[in-house]
Scaffold this motif. Structure first.
Motif, PDB file in Angstrom:
ATOM      1  N   VAL A 154       1.034  -0.845  -0.833  1.00 52.63           N
ATOM      2  CA  VAL A 154      -0.114  -0.638   0.045  1.00 52.63           C
ATOM      3  C   VAL A 154       0.339   0.201   1.222  1.00 52.63           C
ATOM      4  O   VAL A 154       1.369  -0.070   1.834  1.00 52.63           O
ATOM      5  CB  VAL A 154      -0.703  -1.966   0.575  1.00 52.63           C
ATOM      6  N   ARG A 202      -4.025   1.401  -2.080  1.00 55.39           N
ATOM      7  CA  ARG A 202      -3.382   0.324  -2.835  1.00 55.39           C
ATOM      8  C   ARG A 202      -3.108   0.781  -4.257  1.00 55.39           C
ATOM      9  O   ARG A 202      -3.960   1.380  -4.918  1.00 55.39           O
ATOM     10  CB  ARG A 202      -4.286  -0.910  -2.856  1.00 55.39           C
ATOM     11  N   THR A 256      -0.928   8.116   0.347  1.00 59.97           N
ATOM     12  CA  THR A 256       0.001   7.075  -0.070  1.00 59.97           C
ATOM     13  C   THR A 256       1.334   7.657  -0.509  1.00 59.97           C
ATOM     14  O   THR A 256       2.385   7.303  -0.012  1.00 59.97           O
ATOM     15  CB  THR A 256      -0.595   6.257  -1.221  1.00 59.97           C
ATOM     16  N   THR A 315      -0.316  -6.437  -6.716  1.00 56.56           N
ATOM     17  CA  THR A 315      -0.208  -5.357  -5.741  1.00 56.56           C
ATOM     18  C   THR A 315       1.212  -4.810  -5.734  1.00 56.56           C
ATOM     19  O   THR A 315       2.167  -5.533  -5.441  1.00 56.56           O
ATOM     20  CB  THR A 315      -0.579  -5.843  -4.329  1.00 56.56           C
TER      21      THR A 315
END
Length: 322
Positions: free
Chosen positions: A86, A60, A3, A83
């Motif tokens: 992502v 996430r 990520t 959120t």
């Protein structure tokens, strides 16, 4: 794909200019001109729902990890709109990505210059391309995006900023570099699709501040909260809760980088939408912003239905996201 990572050259990202605020933002709005419009592309590829890579799962990160408290976030149907980020994921198949790349390359001639956020870009790309218009209003595409984020999403009813193509090109020593300034978006739900990879350019790193927006001014060189999203692969797609996260793109020093940025809207959180008039007007000018803004603020009876009609989109409900 990982990520994020902390950047070894954090200061180069932190030293990027920041988007104008206050009186300077108003001056940008007065000086800005409506985005250039090009005729629709002849003979462009045809969009197909099969271009969407469904059942995606990606790394996430929640907004609470950026320092936001749960009571500050939207809540609907027993779900928290928490959120933050992502991805990256690959939301398009290789064939779909190739078609999208062809379309965005052909639209580059309509790109305009800006000193507000992104240096060189095409606004309202979905009004110029049937492929992009049909892609972002395709039910399969919308459901995939909605399920990644966890809330029902449709294309943003403000048509000018809904689909933007950013173009970056290394111009050599002494030339003004193509960048994206440090800013937070007017839009809450933003997907960025990378149309080429690190092998095609140097620089152009997507950087963001992993903290609350009201803490950004306190960031200093070496701050570990300045992160880099690992979006170096062609087709990498990143979701960002753009209005709550400061982010920027470092200068491209060699080669060419192109991204498509799509802004979405959750009808159920319409009253909490983070858009401000002056943020939009700073990019597109006051005359172009007024009619779009008034249209967005018209009252609605059925959020899911009415806003979908305004966006020319299928209806997406909470039941679709479960």
């Amino acid at each position: 794909m990982a990520t994020t990572r902390a950047r070894s050259g954090r200061s180069s990202a932190l030293n990027l200019p920041r988007t104008a605020t206050g009186f300077d933002q108003v001056l940008h709005a007065v000086r800005a001109r409506p985005p250039r419009r090009a005729p629709e592309l002849p003979g462009e590829p045809r969009w197909r729902s099969e271009f969407v890579a469904t059942d995606l799962r990606g790394p996430r990160v929640r907004l609470q990890e950026f320092g936001y408290a749960s009571h500050e976030l939207g809540r609907g149907q027993g779900r928290l709109d928490d959120t933050a980020l992502v991805g990256p994921v690959r939301i398009l198949t290789p064939e779909g990505l190739s078609c999208l790349t062809e379309v965005c390359d052909r639209l580059e001639g309509a790109a305009g210059a800006s000193r507000f956020i992104a240096t060189r870009r095409v606004r309202s790309a979905d009004l110029m391309s049937a492929f992009i218009n049909n892609m972002i209003r395709d039910r399969t595409f919308l459901l995939t995006c909605s399920r990644l984020v966890g809330v029902p999403l449709i294309p943003h009813p403000l048509r000018i900023p809904t689909a933007q193509i950013n173009y970056f090109e290394g111009r050599g020593p002494g030339a003004r570099p193509d960048i994206v300034r440090w800013h937070r978006d007017g839009m809450d739900y933003v997907f960025t699709i990378q149309l080429n990879g690190y092998e095609d350019y140097e620089g152009g790193r997507f950087s963001y501040f992993r903290g609350r927006t009201d803490e950004f001014d306190g960031a200093r060189e070496g701050d570990p909260r300045i992160r880099e999203a690992d979006c170096g692969d062609r087709g990498a797609t990143l979701f960002l809760h753009g209005s709550r996260i400061f982010h920027a793109v470092t200068p491209v020093t060699r080669g060419r980088r192109v991204t498509l940025v799509v802004s979405f809207f959750c009808p159920y959180f319409a009253r909490q939408d983070s858009n401000t008039f002056w943020h939009l007007a700073g990019d597109d000018g006051i005359p172009a912003t007024i009619p779009c803004w008034l249209r967005l603020k018209w009252p609605v009876r059925d959020a899911a239905m009415d806003y979908a009609l305004r966006a020319g989109s299928p209806v997406v409900t909470w039941e679709d996201v479960r």
